[in-house]
Design a protein around this motif. Sequence first.
Motif, PDB file in Angstrom:
ATOM      1  N   ARG A 133       0.824  -1.211   0.000  1.00 14.96           N
ATOM      2  CA  ARG A 133       0.000   0.000   0.000  1.00 14.96           C
ATOM      3  C   ARG A 133       0.861   1.265   0.000  1.00 14.96           C
ATOM      4  O   ARG A 133       0.536   2.258  -0.652  1.00 14.96           O
ATOM      5  N   ALA A 134       1.983   1.196   0.704  1.00 17.07           N
ATOM      6  CA  ALA A 134       2.861   2.372   0.757  1.00 17.07           C
ATOM      7  C   ALA A 134       3.360   2.738  -0.643  1.00 17.07           C
ATOM      8  O   ALA A 134       3.357   3.912  -1.032  1.00 17.07           O
ATOM      9  N   VAL A 135       3.746   1.714  -1.411  1.00 15.06           N
ATOM     10  CA  VAL A 135       4.273   1.995  -2.753  1.00 15.06           C
ATOM     11  C   VAL A 135       3.153   2.472  -3.676  1.00 15.06           C
ATOM     12  O   VAL A 135       3.340   3.419  -4.445  1.00 15.06           O
ATOM     13  N   ARG A 136       1.988   1.849  -3.588  1.00 14.78           N
ATOM     14  CA  ARG A 136       0.856   2.298  -4.422  1.00 14.78           C
ATOM     15  C   ARG A 136       0.565   3.772  -4.179  1.00 14.78           C
ATOM     16  O   ARG A 136       0.323   4.535  -5.096  1.00 14.78           O
ATOM     17  N   THR A 137       0.571   4.159  -2.906  1.00 10.59           N
ATOM     18  CA  THR A 137       0.273   5.555  -2.563  1.00 10.59           C
ATOM     19  C   THR A 137       1.361   6.483  -3.104  1.00 10.59           C
ATOM     20  O   THR A 137       1.067   7.567  -3.612  1.00 10.59           O
ATOM     21  N   MET A 138       2.614   6.029  -3.029  1.00 14.55           N
ATOM     22  CA  MET A 138       3.711   6.858  -3.547  1.00 14.55           C
ATOM     23  C   MET A 138       3.607   7.063  -5.056  1.00 14.55           C
ATOM     24  O   MET A 138       4.015   8.103  -5.566  1.00 14.55           O
ATOM     25  N   MET A 139       3.091   6.060  -5.778  1.00 16.41           N
ATOM     26  CA  MET A 139       2.991   6.173  -7.239  1.00 16.41           C
ATOM     27  C   MET A 139       1.890   7.160  -7.639  1.00 16.41           C
ATOM     28  O   MET A 139       1.988   7.826  -8.647  1.00 16.41           O
ATOM     29  N   GLY A 140       0.810   7.228  -6.851  1.00 18.79           N
ATOM     30  CA  GLY A 140      -0.308   8.102  -7.195  1.00 18.79           C
ATOM     31  C   GLY A 140      -1.331   7.395  -8.060  1.00 18.79           C
ATOM     32  O   GLY A 140      -1.138   6.245  -8.465  1.00 18.79           O
ATOM     33  N   ALA A 141      -2.425   8.086  -8.355  1.00 16.73           N
ATOM     34  CA  ALA A 141      -3.524   7.505  -9.125  1.00 16.73           C
ATOM     35  C   ALA A 141      -3.042   7.005 -10.483  1.00 16.73           C
ATOM     36  O   ALA A 141      -2.142   7.597 -11.085  1.00 16.73           O
ATOM     37  N   THR A 142      -3.670   5.900 -10.952  1.00 17.19           N
ATOM     38  CA  THR A 142      -3.280   5.310 -12.244  1.00 17.19           C
ATOM     39  C   THR A 142      -3.289   6.343 -13.356  1.00 17.19           C
ATOM     40  O   THR A 142      -2.389   6.380 -14.192  1.00 17.19           O
TER      41      THR A 142
ATOM     42  N   ASP B 184      -5.103  12.639 -12.273  1.00 14.09           N
ATOM     43  CA  ASP B 184      -5.767  12.575 -10.962  1.00 14.09           C
ATOM     44  C   ASP B 184      -4.774  12.373  -9.816  1.00 14.09           C
ATOM     45  O   ASP B 184      -5.176  12.280  -8.659  1.00 14.09           O
ATOM     46  N   ALA B 185      -3.501  12.240 -10.131  1.00 14.81           N
ATOM     47  CA  ALA B 185      -2.499  11.925  -9.097  1.00 14.81           C
ATOM     48  C   ALA B 185      -2.096  13.184  -8.343  1.00 14.81           C
ATOM     49  O   ALA B 185      -1.883  14.248  -8.942  1.00 14.81           O
ATOM     50  N   ASN B 186      -2.008  13.052  -7.028  1.00 19.89           N
ATOM     51  CA  ASN B 186      -1.643  14.208  -6.197  1.00 19.89           C
ATOM     52  C   ASN B 186      -0.193  14.626  -6.437  1.00 19.89           C
ATOM     53  O   ASN B 186       0.673  13.775  -6.650  1.00 19.89           O
ATOM     54  N   PRO B 187       0.064  15.922  -6.340  1.00 18.59           N
ATOM     55  CA  PRO B 187       1.458  16.377  -6.334  1.00 18.59           C
ATOM     56  C   PRO B 187       2.188  15.695  -5.176  1.00 18.59           C
ATOM     57  O   PRO B 187       1.598  15.423  -4.132  1.00 18.59           O
ATOM     58  N   GLY B 188       3.448  15.399  -5.380  1.00 23.57           N
ATOM     59  CA  GLY B 188       4.204  14.676  -4.353  1.00 23.57           C
ATOM     60  C   GLY B 188       4.266  13.189  -4.645  1.00 23.57           C
ATOM     61  O   GLY B 188       5.117  12.496  -4.105  1.00 23.57           O
ATOM     62  N   THR B 189       3.343  12.697  -5.488  1.00 27.30           N
ATOM     63  CA  THR B 189       3.440  11.307  -5.938  1.00 27.30           C
ATOM     64  C   THR B 189       4.287  11.280  -7.215  1.00 27.30           C
ATOM     65  O   THR B 189       4.496  12.318  -7.857  1.00 27.30           O
ATOM     66  N   ILE B 190       4.757  10.098  -7.564  1.00 26.16           N
ATOM     67  CA  ILE B 190       5.605  10.000  -8.754  1.00 26.16           C
ATOM     68  C   ILE B 190       4.817  10.407  -9.999  1.00 26.16           C
ATOM     69  O   ILE B 190       5.287  11.201 -10.816  1.00 26.16           O
ATOM     70  N   ARG B 191       3.598   9.903 -10.136  1.00 30.67           N
ATOM     71  CA  ARG B 191       2.816  10.282 -11.325  1.00 30.67           C
ATOM     72  C   ARG B 191       2.380  11.738 -11.254  1.00 30.67           C
ATOM     73  O   ARG B 191       2.351  12.440 -12.262  1.00 30.67           O
TER      74      ARG B 191
END
Length: 138
Positions: free
Chosen positions: A83-92, A96-103
């Motif tokens: 779950r930690a890694v999924r959250t770090m990647m951001g929305a598919t 829609d991915a939050n700033p601070g995520t990889i996507r």
Amino acid sequence: MSETTLVLIKPGGVDRNLIGEITRRIEARNLKVVGLKLFRAPRETVETHYEEHRGKGFFEPVVAYLTSGPVVAMAVRGTNAVRAVRTMMGATNPVDANPGTIRGDFALTIDDNLTHSSADPEAAERELALWFSEGLPF
Ligand code: CMP
């Protein structure tokens, strides 16, 4: 609970020289890289990986994308790693991915969303067996 998950850096991420940045973020989070390789994935591996999406409109394009150049396959271990890694990647969909995520920081379109990470522990087990069929070094 300690878990191991699969991260793929897709050809777009490799092409954009993001291997280091993505790996840096994973390690900075106190997750451990326990398997790592850079290679051209066989089409059969990618088709098996995305088997659940077979028949969908994006199946062929995503398989073509994943086989269009080298990928990084990484096994990542730590507390709640899936779950930690999924959250770090951001929305598919990166839009829609939050700033601070990889996507959210590095991607704009769903067909070039830079990374894949396992959705849940069952998927992680299946995907690690597929991408690291030789086993993990530790
Ligand atoms: P990934 O997490 O690797 O899982 C399936 C991939 O298919 C997804 O990231 C995207 O790269 C790609 N894809 C393209 N279009 C779609 C879509 N409409 N829905 C889900 N995934 C898509």
